[in-house]
Design a protein around this motif. Structure first.
Motif, PDB file in Angstrom:
ATOM      1  N   THR A  31      63.761   9.314  85.031  1.00 25.67           N
ATOM      2  CA  THR A  31      64.746   8.346  85.535  1.00 25.67           C
ATOM      3  C   THR A  31      66.034   8.306  84.734  1.00 25.67           C
ATOM      4  O   THR A  31      67.046   7.845  85.228  1.00 25.67           O
ATOM      5  CB  THR A  31      64.139   6.932  85.547  1.00 25.67           C
ATOM      6  OG1 THR A  31      63.742   6.578  84.214  1.00 25.67           O
ATOM      7  CG2 THR A  31      62.929   6.878  86.460  1.00 25.67           C
ATOM      8  N   GLU A  32      66.005   8.748  83.483  1.00 23.87           N
ATOM      9  CA  GLU A  32      67.211   8.659  82.656  1.00 23.87           C
ATOM     10  C   GLU A  32      68.125   9.838  82.951  1.00 23.87           C
ATOM     11  O   GLU A  32      67.812  10.979  82.668  1.00 23.87           O
ATOM     12  CB  GLU A  32      66.836   8.621  81.173  1.00 23.87           C
ATOM     13  CG  GLU A  32      68.029   8.331  80.271  1.00 23.87           C
ATOM     14  CD  GLU A  32      67.578   8.137  78.826  1.00 23.87           C
ATOM     15  OE1 GLU A  32      67.616   9.144  78.088  1.00 23.87           O
ATOM     16  OE2 GLU A  32      67.212   7.030  78.461  1.00 23.87           O
ATOM     17  N   GLU A  33      69.294   9.574  83.534  1.00 28.49           N
ATOM     18  CA  GLU A  33      70.188  10.645  83.962  1.00 28.49           C
ATOM     19  C   GLU A  33      71.570  10.571  83.336  1.00 28.49           C
ATOM     20  O   GLU A  33      72.405  11.404  83.601  1.00 28.49           O
ATOM     21  CB  GLU A  33      70.335  10.603  85.496  1.00 28.49           C
ATOM     22  CG  GLU A  33      69.033  10.851  86.238  1.00 28.49           C
ATOM     23  CD  GLU A  33      69.219  10.849  87.738  1.00 28.49           C
ATOM     24  OE1 GLU A  33      70.312  10.427  88.191  1.00 28.49           O
ATOM     25  OE2 GLU A  33      68.315  11.261  88.462  1.00 28.49           O
ATOM     26  N   SER A  34      71.825   9.552  82.544  1.00 33.89           N
ATOM     27  CA  SER A  34      73.154   9.394  81.966  1.00 33.89           C
ATOM     28  C   SER A  34      73.467  10.528  80.998  1.00 33.89           C
ATOM     29  O   SER A  34      72.586  11.061  80.330  1.00 33.89           O
ATOM     30  CB  SER A  34      73.250   8.055  81.224  1.00 33.89           C
ATOM     31  OG  SER A  34      72.994   6.987  82.096  1.00 33.89           O
ATOM     32  N   SER A  61      58.570  -1.792  83.633  1.00 35.42           N
ATOM     33  CA  SER A  61      57.699  -2.770  84.242  1.00 35.42           C
ATOM     34  C   SER A  61      57.255  -2.322  85.626  1.00 35.42           C
ATOM     35  O   SER A  61      56.475  -2.973  86.287  1.00 35.42           O
ATOM     36  CB  SER A  61      58.400  -4.130  84.337  1.00 35.42           C
ATOM     37  OG  SER A  61      59.551  -4.018  85.128  1.00 35.42           O
ATOM     38  N   ASP A  62      57.770  -1.184  86.114  1.00 35.35           N
ATOM     39  CA  ASP A  62      57.347  -0.610  87.386  1.00 35.35           C
ATOM     40  C   ASP A  62      55.869  -0.278  87.312  1.00 35.35           C
ATOM     41  O   ASP A  62      55.406   0.327  86.345  1.00 35.35           O
ATOM     42  CB  ASP A  62      58.158   0.672  87.653  1.00 35.35           C
ATOM     43  CG  ASP A  62      57.950   1.169  89.068  1.00 35.35           C
ATOM     44  OD1 ASP A  62      56.797   1.518  89.389  1.00 35.35           O
ATOM     45  OD2 ASP A  62      58.941   1.211  89.824  1.00 35.35           O
ATOM     46  N   ASN A 119      65.581   0.862  90.923  1.00 33.50           N
ATOM     47  CA  ASN A 119      65.247   0.946  92.342  1.00 33.50           C
ATOM     48  C   ASN A 119      66.291   1.739  93.118  1.00 33.50           C
ATOM     49  O   ASN A 119      65.972   2.517  94.008  1.00 33.50           O
ATOM     50  CB  ASN A 119      65.096  -0.447  92.932  1.00 33.50           C
ATOM     51  CG  ASN A 119      63.828  -1.145  92.433  1.00 33.50           C
ATOM     52  OD1 ASN A 119      62.893  -0.486  91.992  1.00 33.50           O
ATOM     53  ND2 ASN A 119      63.809  -2.472  92.516  1.00 33.50           N
ATOM     54  N   LYS A 120      67.567   1.553  92.764  1.00 30.89           N
ATOM     55  CA  LYS A 120      68.635   2.295  93.418  1.00 30.89           C
ATOM     56  C   LYS A 120      68.498   3.795  93.160  1.00 30.89           C
ATOM     57  O   LYS A 120      68.686   4.613  94.040  1.00 30.89           O
ATOM     58  CB  LYS A 120      70.003   1.802  92.933  1.00 30.89           C
ATOM     59  CG  LYS A 120      70.373   0.406  93.420  1.00 30.89           C
ATOM     60  CD  LYS A 120      71.728  -0.007  92.881  1.00 30.89           C
ATOM     61  CE  LYS A 120      72.088  -1.425  93.348  1.00 30.89           C
ATOM     62  NZ  LYS A 120      73.404  -1.866  92.792  1.00 30.89           N
ATOM     63  N   VAL A 121      68.179   4.142  91.884  1.00 29.29           N
ATOM     64  CA  VAL A 121      68.005   5.561  91.529  1.00 29.29           C
ATOM     65  C   VAL A 121      66.833   6.162  92.293  1.00 29.29           C
ATOM     66  O   VAL A 121      66.922   7.264  92.850  1.00 29.29           O
ATOM     67  CB  VAL A 121      67.791   5.710  90.003  1.00 29.29           C
ATOM     68  CG1 VAL A 121      67.407   7.156  89.648  1.00 29.29           C
ATOM     69  CG2 VAL A 121      69.043   5.310  89.244  1.00 29.29           C
ATOM     70  N   LEU A 164      66.430  -7.738  82.365  1.00 29.73           N
ATOM     71  CA  LEU A 164      65.345  -6.935  82.938  1.00 29.73           C
ATOM     72  C   LEU A 164      65.461  -6.841  84.461  1.00 29.73           C
ATOM     73  O   LEU A 164      65.184  -5.787  85.047  1.00 29.73           O
ATOM     74  CB  LEU A 164      63.987  -7.533  82.556  1.00 29.73           C
ATOM     75  CG  LEU A 164      63.522  -7.334  81.107  1.00 29.73           C
ATOM     76  CD1 LEU A 164      62.132  -7.926  80.919  1.00 29.73           C
ATOM     77  CD2 LEU A 164      63.534  -5.871  80.712  1.00 29.73           C
ATOM     78  N   LEU A 165      65.873  -7.932  85.097  1.00 28.91           N
ATOM     79  CA  LEU A 165      66.037  -7.923  86.543  1.00 28.91           C
ATOM     80  C   LEU A 165      67.110  -6.922  86.962  1.00 28.91           C
ATOM     81  O   LEU A 165      66.919  -6.143  87.916  1.00 28.91           O
ATOM     82  CB  LEU A 165      66.399  -9.325  87.041  1.00 28.91           C
ATOM     83  CG  LEU A 165      66.635  -9.470  88.548  1.00 28.91           C
ATOM     84  CD1 LEU A 165      65.371  -9.111  89.319  1.00 28.91           C
ATOM     85  CD2 LEU A 165      67.095 -10.890  88.876  1.00 28.91           C
TER      86      LEU A 165
END
Length: 486
Positions: free
Chosen positions: A235-238, A4-5, A479-481, A471-472
Motif C-alpha cells: 500500500t505504501e506508494e509515496s 486496522s484493516d 480505501n481510496k488506494v 486514524l479515520l
C-alpha cells in the motif's frame, strides 16, 4: 496505510486490534537487554570509574559524554537505515538478530580494568582512552539493537489503548530486568570481596541475559512483523523523501517536539537521580556498598508494580492525567531526599517507593505517545518513518544519560570529591563540600527537570479524540488506494 484493516492480520478484527500474550511477552523481552545494560551503566558505571578504575569524577563524566556525542551522529542515521532496510523479516528484526552478540560482548568489555604500562601516568591515559574507545563502540551496538526495537511498537498495533498495554509489557521487562540485575549485584557484592571481580561477574551475567532476550524478541514477534511488512509494501506508494527533508518534517511535527521535550526532562531526572543514589547512600546515609542495590530495588520494584496500574488508569483518565499524578508524587520524594539526614533509613525507603510511582510514568507515558505522533506524520507525508522518529527518541535517552552523568561527574570534581586509588579496598572520606554537592544532585536538580516536563505535558496538543480522527483519515486514504487498484 492503515493496519486496522481486517485483511492486515487475518486472525484479528479491526475492532479488537488486540495482541496475544505470547507476542506481548516476546516484544517485552526485546527491551530486557538494552534496559539491563543501560541501568547497570546508570547505577554503577560512574562509581566503577571513580572507585575501581581510579579515574577522577570529571574525566569519568567526559568519557561518558564522548560516547553520547557520537550517538548524536549515529542514532538518526541508523533510524533512517532501518526504514530503508529490505528483508524477508522486515525492516527491524535483522538488526536485532545480527547485533545481539556484539552488543553483549562490548558491554562486558566496558568493565575490564586493563593494564598498559608499569608507568602510572602512561597506564592512566591508556585506561582512559580504552574506556573512550570501548564506550563509543558499545553505544553503536546499543543503537543497532535498541533503535529498531523501539520502532517496532506502531508496527505491532495501531490501537490507542493497546499501545499503552504493549508498552506496559515492554517496561515490565525493562524494570523487571533492572530489578534482577540489582538483585544479582547485591548477591555478587556480598559474596565477592574484590571490587573489580564484582563488576566483571555482574557484566558477564547481564550480557548473556541481554543477548537471549533479544533473540526471544526476534522469534516471538517475527510473524506479526512480517504480516505488517507484507501489507505495508503493498500500500505504501509515496516517493522516498531525502534525509534532510525528513529531518525538516520531523521537527515541524509540533506534537513530536512536545513528546521529546517531555521525555528529555523526565529522563534527565531519572538519570541524575540514578547515578547519584549510590554516592548518596554510601557517603551521606552511611550505608554499606552492598546495601545500594536494595535502595534502588525500592524505586524500581514500585515502578514495576505501578506500570500496569498506570496503564489501566490511563484508559479512564488519559495519559496526561496519569503523568501528572505520578510526577507529583516523585517531586515530593525528590524534595524529601534533600532534607533527609543520616540514620533516617526507614524514611529513605518510603521516599524511594514514592519516587517509583513517578519513575514508572516517566517510562510509560512518553513512549506510548510516540506512535500517535508517527501516525500524524504519516497522514501529513504519506510515509511511515518510525525509524527516524525513534532515532531521535533514543538519541535523547542517551543524551539524558550522558548529560546527567557528565553533570554529576563535574559537580563532584568541582566540590572536591576524592576518587579511590585503583586496587585499594577502603574508600576515602569525603569533604563536606562533596557531600553537599551529592545532596543537591539528589534533590533540587532532578526537581527542576520534573517541573519542566510537567509544563510541557500540560500543553501537549495530541488528544485521544485527535488521534482517532487521524486514524479515520488514514483509513479513508487507504480505501481510496485499494479501490483505485481494484
Amino acid at each position: 496505510m492503515n493496519n486496522s484493516d481486517p485483511d492486515t492480520y487475518p486472525q484479528q478484527t479491526s475492532e479488537s486490534e488486540k495482541l496475544d500474550l505470547k507476542t506481548k511477552l516476546a516484544f517485552g523481552a526485546g527491551d530486557l537487554g538494552p534496559a539491563i545494560t543501560a541501568n547497570i551503566s546508570i547505577f554503577f558505571l560512574l562509581v566503577f570509574f571513580t572507585n575501581v578504575a581510579g579515574i577522577p569524577a570529571g574525566l569519568a563524566g567526559i568519557i561518558l559524554l564522548i560516547g553520547k556525542i557520537w550517538d548524536a551522529v549515529n542514532d538518526p542515521f541508523v533510524g533512517v537505515l532501518t526504514d530503508k532496510t529490505k528483508s524477508r523479516w522486515g525492516r527491524r528484526l535483522p538488526w536485532l538478530f545480527y547485533g545481539a552478540i556484539p552488543f553483549g560482548v562490548f558491554f562486558f568489555l566496558q568493565w575490564i580494568v586493563p593494564r598498559f604500562s608499569s608507568n602510572a601516568s602512561v597506564n592512566f591515559w591508556g585506561v582512559f582512552w580504552y574506556y573512550v574507545a570501548i564506550g563509543v563502540i558499545s553505544q553503536v551496538f546499543y543503537t543497532v539493537v535498541n533503535l529498531p526495537y523501539t520502532a517496532m511498537t506502531p508496527e505491532l498495533t495501531q490501537d490507542y489503548d493497546e499501545r499503552t498495554s504493549l508498552n506496559s509489557f515492554r517496561f515490565a521487562f525493562s524494570i523487571g530486568g533492572s530489578i534482577v540485575s540489582l538483585l544479582l549485584a547485591k548477591v555478587i557484592f556480598e559474596n565477592i570481596a574484590d571490587r573489580q571481580q564484582q563488576y566483571l561477574v555482574l557484566a558477564a551475567i547481564c550480557g548473556v541475559i541481554s543477548v537471549l532476550g533479544l533473540y526471544w524478541c526476534v522469534w516471538g514477534t517475527r510473524d506479526r512483523i512480517m504480516a505488517f511488512e507484507g501489507k505495508r509494501t503493498q500500500t505504501e506508494e509515496s516517493a522516498p523523501i531525502p534525509i534532510r527533508e525528513q529531518l525538516k518534517i520531523v521537527f515541524s511535527n509540533r506534537p513530536f517536539l512536545f513528546v521529546i521535550g517531555i521525555y528529555l526532562f523526565s529522563w534527565l531526572a531519572v538519570q541524575v537521580t540514578a547515578s547519584i543514589i549510590p554516592y548518596f547512600a554510601v557517603n551521606w546515609m552511611r550505608l554499606k556498598e552492598s546495601d545500594v542495590p536494595t535502595v534502588l530495588i525500592g524505586v524500581q520494584g514500585t515502578a514495576l508494580l505501578m506500570l500496569f496500574v498506570w496503564s489501566a488508569l490511563s484508559k479512564r483518565v488519559g495519559k496526561k492525567a496519569v503523568y501528572f499524578t505520578g510526577m507529583s508524587l516523585w517531586l515530593i520524594a525528590q524534595i524529601g531526599l534533600f532534607f533527609l539526614q543520616p540514620g533516617q533509613i526507614g524514611l529513605m525507603y518510603v521516599l524511594a517507593v514514592m519516587a517509583g510511582f513517578g519513575v514508572s510514568t516517566a517510562y510509560l507515558v512518553p513512549w506510548s505517545m510516540m506512535p500517535d505522533v508517527i501516525e500524524l506524520d504519516e497522514l501529513q507525508t504519506g510515509q511511515r518513518r518510525e525509524g527516524i522518529f525513534y532515532g531521535f527518541m533514543v538519541l535523547l535517552q542517551k543524551f539524558g544519560l550522558a548529560f546527567g552523568l557528565f553533570v554529576v561527574g563535574m559537580a563532584l570534581e568541582a566540590s572536591g570529591f576524592k576518587e579511590a586509588v585503583s586496587g585499594q579496598s577502603a574508600l576515602p572520606v569525603q569533604p563536606d563540600s562533596a557531600l553537599f554537592a551529592i545532596r543537591i544532585a539528589t534533590g533540587p536538580l532532578p526537581t527542576i527537570f520534573l517541573i519542566c516536563g510537567l509544563v510541557l505535558t500540560y500543553f501537549y496538543p495530541l488528544t485521544r479524540e485527535m488521534h482517532a480522527q487521524v486514524l479515520l483519515q488514514l483509513k479513508e486514504r487507504q480505501n481510496k488506494v485499494e479501490n483505485r487498484d481494484f
